[in-house]
Motif scaffolding. Structure first.
Motif, PDB file in Angstrom:
ATOM      1  N   ARG A 128       0.833  -1.195   0.000  1.00  0.00           N
ATOM      2  CA  ARG A 128       0.000   0.000   0.000  1.00  0.00           C
ATOM      3  C   ARG A 128       0.867   1.245   0.000  1.00  0.00           C
ATOM      4  N   VAL A 129       0.474   2.227  -0.777  1.00  0.00           N
ATOM      5  CA  VAL A 129       1.185   3.506  -0.804  1.00  0.00           C
ATOM      6  C   VAL A 129       0.573   4.402   0.270  1.00  0.00           C
ATOM      7  N   PRO A 130       1.344   4.783   1.305  1.00  0.00           N
ATOM      8  CA  PRO A 130       0.759   5.636   2.352  1.00  0.00           C
ATOM      9  C   PRO A 130       0.229   6.947   1.763  1.00  0.00           C
ATOM     10  N   THR A 131      -0.951   7.342   2.183  1.00  0.00           N
ATOM     11  CA  THR A 131      -1.537   8.605   1.746  1.00  0.00           C
ATOM     12  C   THR A 131      -0.768   9.768   2.363  1.00  0.00           C
ATOM     13  N   PRO A 132      -0.968  10.968   1.834  1.00  0.00           N
ATOM     14  CA  PRO A 132      -0.350  12.130   2.485  1.00  0.00           C
ATOM     15  C   PRO A 132      -0.715  12.235   3.963  1.00  0.00           C
ATOM     16  N   ALA A 133      -1.964  11.901   4.300  1.00  0.00           N
ATOM     17  CA  ALA A 133      -2.383  11.959   5.700  1.00  0.00           C
ATOM     18  C   ALA A 133      -1.628  10.944   6.544  1.00  0.00           C
ATOM     19  N   ALA A 134      -1.410   9.743   5.996  1.00  0.00           N
ATOM     20  CA  ALA A 134      -0.655   8.725   6.728  1.00  0.00           C
ATOM     21  C   ALA A 134       0.813   9.123   6.858  1.00  0.00           C
ATOM     22  N   ARG A 135       1.381   9.666   5.787  1.00  0.00           N
ATOM     23  CA  ARG A 135       2.791  10.096   5.850  1.00  0.00           C
ATOM     24  C   ARG A 135       2.963  11.201   6.888  1.00  0.00           C
ATOM     25  N   ALA A 136       1.974  12.079   7.001  1.00  0.00           N
ATOM     26  CA  ALA A 136       2.045  13.153   7.993  1.00  0.00           C
ATOM     27  C   ALA A 136       2.030  12.585   9.408  1.00  0.00           C
ATOM     28  N   PHE A 137       1.228  11.543   9.632  1.00  0.00           N
ATOM     29  CA  PHE A 137       1.193  10.908  10.951  1.00  0.00           C
ATOM     30  C   PHE A 137       2.555  10.304  11.278  1.00  0.00           C
ATOM     31  N   VAL A 138       3.147   9.627  10.290  1.00  0.00           N
ATOM     32  CA  VAL A 138       4.481   9.038  10.488  1.00  0.00           C
ATOM     33  C   VAL A 138       5.493  10.121  10.853  1.00  0.00           C
ATOM     34  N   GLU A 139       5.441  11.228  10.150  1.00  0.00           N
ATOM     35  CA  GLU A 139       6.374  12.327  10.409  1.00  0.00           C
ATOM     36  C   GLU A 139       6.207  12.872  11.830  1.00  0.00           C
ATOM     37  N   ILE A 140       4.972  13.062  12.257  1.00  0.00           N
ATOM     38  CA  ILE A 140       4.726  13.630  13.581  1.00  0.00           C
ATOM     39  C   ILE A 140       5.150  12.663  14.675  1.00  0.00           C
ATOM     40  N   VAL A 141       4.826  11.376  14.530  1.00  0.00           N
ATOM     41  CA  VAL A 141       5.158  10.429  15.591  1.00  0.00           C
ATOM     42  C   VAL A 141       6.669  10.227  15.703  1.00  0.00           C
ATOM     43  N   THR A 142       7.387  10.347  14.597  1.00  0.00           N
ATOM     44  CA  THR A 142       8.848  10.259  14.694  1.00  0.00           C
ATOM     45  C   THR A 142       9.430  11.515  15.358  1.00  0.00           C
ATOM     46  N   GLU A 143       8.770  12.645  15.181  1.00  0.00           N
ATOM     47  CA  GLU A 143       9.161  13.856  15.916  1.00  0.00           C
ATOM     48  C   GLU A 143       9.069  13.616  17.418  1.00  0.00           C
ATOM     49  N   ILE A 144       7.931  13.063  17.836  1.00  0.00           N
ATOM     50  CA  ILE A 144       7.705  12.801  19.258  1.00  0.00           C
ATOM     51  C   ILE A 144       8.724  11.784  19.768  1.00  0.00           C
ATOM     52  N   GLY A 145       8.979  10.754  18.973  1.00  0.00           N
ATOM     53  CA  GLY A 145       9.964   9.755  19.371  1.00  0.00           C
ATOM     54  C   GLY A 145      11.341  10.355  19.580  1.00  0.00           C
ATOM     55  N   ALA A 146      11.727  11.294  18.703  1.00  0.00           N
ATOM     56  CA  ALA A 146      13.034  11.949  18.839  1.00  0.00           C
ATOM     57  C   ALA A 146      13.093  12.781  20.118  1.00  0.00           C
ATOM     58  N   GLU A 147      11.997  13.410  20.484  1.00  0.00           N
ATOM     59  CA  GLU A 147      11.957  14.205  21.710  1.00  0.00           C
ATOM     60  C   GLU A 147      12.076  13.314  22.947  1.00  0.00           C
ATOM     61  N   ILE A 148      11.421  12.161  22.929  1.00  0.00           N
ATOM     62  CA  ILE A 148      11.528  11.225  24.048  1.00  0.00           C
ATOM     63  C   ILE A 148      12.949  10.684  24.138  1.00  0.00           C
ATOM     64  N   ALA A 149      13.540  10.356  22.985  1.00  0.00           N
ATOM     65  CA  ALA A 149      14.909   9.834  22.972  1.00  0.00           C
ATOM     66  C   ALA A 149      15.885  10.849  23.538  1.00  0.00           C
ATOM     67  N   ALA A 150      15.649  12.133  23.276  1.00  0.00           N
ATOM     68  CA  ALA A 150      16.513  13.175  23.847  1.00  0.00           C
ATOM     69  C   ALA A 150      16.429  13.168  25.361  1.00  0.00           C
ATOM     70  N   GLY A 151      15.249  12.870  25.898  1.00  0.00           N
ATOM     71  CA  GLY A 151      15.096  12.764  27.342  1.00  0.00           C
ATOM     72  C   GLY A 151      15.785  11.548  27.917  1.00  0.00           C
TER      73      GLY A 151
END
Length: 321
Positions: A285-308
């Motif tokens: 399946r090709v992720p939709t723009p909406a799905a790709r945006a979710f992936v981008e945001i959750v990886t942002e959050i993951g990076a912030e947790i990893a910094a902690g």
């Protein structure tokens, strides 16, 4: 050689409905119940199975008669594996076309497990709602990611949180490397130590394990030739931490799952690989723009947790974790 060429492609005229009939008969053990499940008469199911067996050139089902269930032959089991993959691929294709038709509106179906749902999702959802207000996110929670991956394979989810997996049916990006820590009763001797706890020391402790023995630290310790002592099993984080605080035992859990309480000391663990949390989608399946945006945001959050996490267990910034 001639016969081999002549028989090549003998399943070429088989349709998805024939494979669905085989899957339903095996699941229900009955032609009648399979027909009810799929909306066909019993005779229609029998005809579809007969067509499939003629094409295969082999009996696919054992029909014992009476009230005894219909069961697959060895040939039936082998074809069933392919049938399930084909059915899953068609469901994924249907979901893909639906998502394409909806564009940036519609819904996004996300699978999650407990610690990701508590620690990663709230801030992800807040940012996602701000950036993509036209998309309705529907969440499905499960204690086990094999169930979530099965839903993903069947096209019932668009994305799911999961542990790292090398199955070629899925693609993913890493959200967070989540280290394992030891939960110890605050009054215990080991709680007074500031050094990381080694695997051999873990194996000597009375441990509270997960319900599935292959999950978490147990499988790792056994791979090292160490046999852990399990005094209780639970997948509920609050129960585990409560029992540790009461002095019932110790627990090795991912840091993301930890709530700091006075009765429990959180200690670093050395020599145990972290849990790799990913956000995963179906490879076909090709992720939709909406799905790709979710992936981008959750990886942002993951990076912030990893910094902690960078300062270690005792100094980590709780933030969104």
């Amino acid at each position: 050689m001639v016969d081999s060429i002549r028989n090549h492609g003998r399943l070429g005229n088989i349709e998805i409905r024939h494979l669905a009939a085989l899957e339903a008969v095996v699941e229900t053990g009955s032609f009648h119940r399979a027909g009810s499940q799929l909306g066909y008469s019993q005779s229609a199911i029998s005809q579809q199975i007969a067509t499939l067996e003629r094409a295969a050139g082999l009996a696919l089902l054992e029909r014992p008669g009476g009230r005894r269930p219909v069961t697959p032959t060895e040939a039936g089991l082998r074809l069933l594996r392919h049938a399930r993959r084909a059915a899953a691929a068609m469901r994924a294709a249907e979901a893909d076309l639906t998502a394409l038709a909806e564009g940036e509106a519609g819904s996004l179906r996300i699978g999650t497990f407990q610690s990701a749902g508590v620690r990663l999702l709230p801030e992800t959802m807040r940012r996602y709602a701000e950036r993509w207000p036209g998309v309705q996110v529907r969440l499905v929670e499960s204690g086990y990611d094999d169930h979530l991956l099965d839903l993903l394979a069947r096209g019932e989810l668009d994305l799911t949180f999961a542990r790292e997996d090398d199955d070629p049916a899925f693609e993913s990006v890493t959200v967070l490397s989540d280290p394992y820590v030891l939960l110890a009763p605050a009054a215990s001797d080991i709680a007074r130590s500031d050094r990381p706890v080694r695997p051999r020391e873990l194996a000597a402790l009375p441990l509270i394990g997960y319900r599935r023995p292959n999950d978490g630290i147990e499988a790792f310790l056994r791979s090292r030739g160490l046999e852990p002592e399990i005094v209780f099993r639970s997948d509920e984080g609050g129960t585990v931490q409560g029992l540790v605080g009461a002095g019932i035992g110790y627990a090795v859990v991912p840091l993301l799952a930890v709530d700091e309480v006075p009765e429990v000391r959180v200690l670093e663990v050395a020599g145990v690989p972290p849990r790799e949390i990913t956000i995963t989608w179906h490879a076909d399946r090709v992720p939709t723009p909406a799905a790709r945006a979710f992936v981008e945001i959750v990886t942002e959050i993951g990076a912030e947790i990893a910094a902690g996490y960078a300062g270690g267990v005792g100094t980590r910034r709780r933030g969104h974790s």
